[in-house]
Design an enzyme around this catalytic site. Structure first.
Site, PDB file in Angstrom:
ATOM      1  CB  THR A   1      -0.977  -0.001   1.192  1.00 51.23           C
ATOM      2  OG1 THR A   1      -0.252  -0.187   2.409  1.00 51.23           O
ATOM      3  CG2 THR A   1      -2.006  -1.109   1.051  1.00 51.23           C
TER       4      THR A   1
ATOM      5  CE  LYS B   1       0.501  -3.213   3.384  1.00 55.88           C
ATOM      6  NZ  LYS B   1       0.101  -2.111   4.331  1.00 55.88           N
TER       7      LYS B   1
ATOM      8  CB  THR C   1       3.710  -6.891   9.749  1.00 58.73           C
ATOM      9  OG1 THR C   1       3.694  -6.593   8.361  1.00 58.73           O
ATOM     10  CG2 THR C   1       3.208  -8.297   9.971  1.00 58.73           C
TER      11      THR C   1
ATOM     12  CD  GLU D   1       1.773   5.053   6.404  1.00 56.10           C
ATOM     13  OE1 GLU D   1       1.003   4.427   5.656  1.00 56.10           O
ATOM     14  OE2 GLU D   1       1.368   5.741   7.364  1.00 56.10           O
TER      15      GLU D   1
ATOM     16  CG  ASN E   1      -0.999   8.085   7.941  1.00 51.17           C
ATOM     17  OD1 ASN E   1      -1.648   7.070   7.756  1.00 51.17           O
ATOM     18  ND2 ASN E   1       0.324   8.073   8.074  1.00 51.17           N
TER      19      ASN E   1
ATOM     20  CB  THR F   1     -10.011  11.831   0.256  1.00 50.28           C
ATOM     21  OG1 THR F   1      -8.998  12.515   1.011  1.00 50.28           O
ATOM     22  CG2 THR F   1     -11.214  11.607   1.133  1.00 50.28           C
TER      23      THR F   1
END
Length: 423
Positions: free
Chosen positions: A153, A179, A190, A276, A418, A423
């Site tokens: 992702t 992932k 995870t 991230e 995030n 959207t």
């Protein structure tokens, strides 16, 4: 124990094939989003799943299917988590299992179904069903390359490892892909992990090995303190290596766990490094604790602290935040006998190739010694903390237990990623 790292990911072991294709589950997706793993023989299977009370519908189905300790195929998608979708979501997961089973001529309850992506939106399962022929017909030994991308992702890198070792006088292979980048926290750590092996091991001992290994690897990773609704780590063992089946504890079981730990440790590091928005991997090593539980608990507390993570983003040697996190963790240590150092290797790569950090000369600086702050070179400390892979070395004098946890820094990009994820 001797082992060697090999290529192949989840298809490295005998009898396993895989594939990945693009089904446009998320309309903007440009890379594969649906993966399939298949074993030519029925496998003993085990899994550990999210501790979140809100569990995705696919997780519920997979827990039902794996309860008998058997599985032969796994289908997984990205782009939609199939979480908080009620009875319709469960039926959609069932439809996937039935379609895979029909195509591969196996039982539907031997198919495991996993998803990752946006929570709270119904999965358009027709897209997956319409692509089933292409997905299954393309199964191959090289298909791990397509599958490892399909589960991503916000990951910036695919994550896979495979190794080869000797168990019971036979060559045994293990491979994995995972992932994980956001919503990563203790209690699995995870979002999706897949492990395959050709070792012969009973379902009961496989589950025991997986839980032992997860406790010191995946459960010692944190990126942001959020445990996903979809966290799943599953393992399939088809026995094709031909070793005498492991049915109890002993040398063969210990060798199996050691190899599994090495595999899962590499993946834990990869996941933490790819957090991230992360700019550096942060590892906390605790030595000299009185128990393993306390060593791991202290290490986890340090890498989970947002203040510690922010300090590493700024390459600030703020060791006080480390002591503070240890102090409120609830795990025992003696502050007056505690020392803290920072370490990095010049030019170290964030990703771990062949099980080892790539990099140059090691640099270490001690900043706190036996409960007393030290006057240290701030410029040297900043140079160490600016590297991509940084280690916090905490030395205690309470015993001989050790523990490690992996995390990353907290950056502006984490908020950007995030802020509009849905959207």
């Amino acid at each position: 124990m001797a082992y060697s790292f090999i290529d192949g990911g989840v298809t490295a072991a005998q009898g396993f094939t895989a594939n990945g294709i693009l089904n446009k589950i998320k309309s903007s997706r440009k890379t594969n989003d649906t993966a399939l793993i298949y074993s030519e023989k029925l496998c003993n299977a085990a899994g550990v799943f999210t501790q979140n009370r809100v569990k995705a519908e696919c997780v519920k189905l997979t827990k039902d299917h794996i309860a008998n300790g058997k599985a032969q195929a796994v289908i997984a998608n990205s782009g939609n988590a199939n979480a908080c979708t009620g009875a319709e979501g469960y039926k959609n997961a069932e439809k996937e299992a039935i379609a895979v089973a029909a195509k591969l001529n196996i039982a539907s309850d031997d198919v495991l179904v996993l998803s990752t992506g946006v929570i709270g939106q119904q999965l358009d399962v027709s897209k997956i069903l319409n692509g089933m022929d292409e997905l299954a017909d393309g199964l191959s030994k090289e298909g791990h390359k397509e599958a490892r991308v399909a589960i991503m992702t916000t990951d910036t890198q695919y994550k896979e490892v495979a190794l080869e070792t000797q168990i019971g006088g036979k060559t045994v292979r293990m491979g994995t892909m995972a992932k994980g980048s956001g919503m990563i926290h203790i209690n699995l750590g995870t979002m999706l992990g897949f492990i395959t092996t050709d070792c012969a091991i009973s379902a009961q001992m496989l589950e025991k090995a997986l839980r032992i290994s997860a406790a010191g690897t995946y459960n010692c990773v944190s990126v942001d303190g959020d445990t996903s609704t979809n966290d799943s780590l599953i393992m399939l063992a088809n026995g094709m290596a031909g070793n005498k089946e492991i049915t109890s504890e002993g040398k063969d079981f210990d060798d199996f766990v050691a190899a599994l730990n090495e595999l899962n440790t590499q993946m834990a590091r990869k996941i933490a490094a790819d957090g991230e928005g992360a700019s550096r991997l942060v590892t906390c090593n605790i030595t000299g604790a009185d128990t393993v539980e306390n060593a791991r608990g202290l290490a986890k507390a340090v890498i989970c602290s947002n203040l510690v993570k922010a300090a590493f983003f700024g390459a600030d040697a703020n060791w006080g935040r480390i002591l503070d996190a240890m102090g409120y963790s609830g795990y025992f240590f003696t502050p007056e006998k505690t020392s803290v150092s920072f370490m990095s290797r010049k030019g170290a790569k964030r990703y771990f190739e062949n099980g080892r950090v790539n990099g140059g000369e090691q640099s270490v600086i001690r900043v706190f010694d036996h409960g007393v702050p030290l006057n240290f070179d701030e410029d040297k400390a900043k140079e160490i903390l600016t590297e991509e892979a940084v280690e916090i070395l905490v030395e205690l004098e309470d015993g001989s237990a050790v523990g490690t946890a992996w995390g990353c820094d907290l950056t502006y990009d984490y908020v950007k990623i995030n802020g509009d994820y849905r959207t």
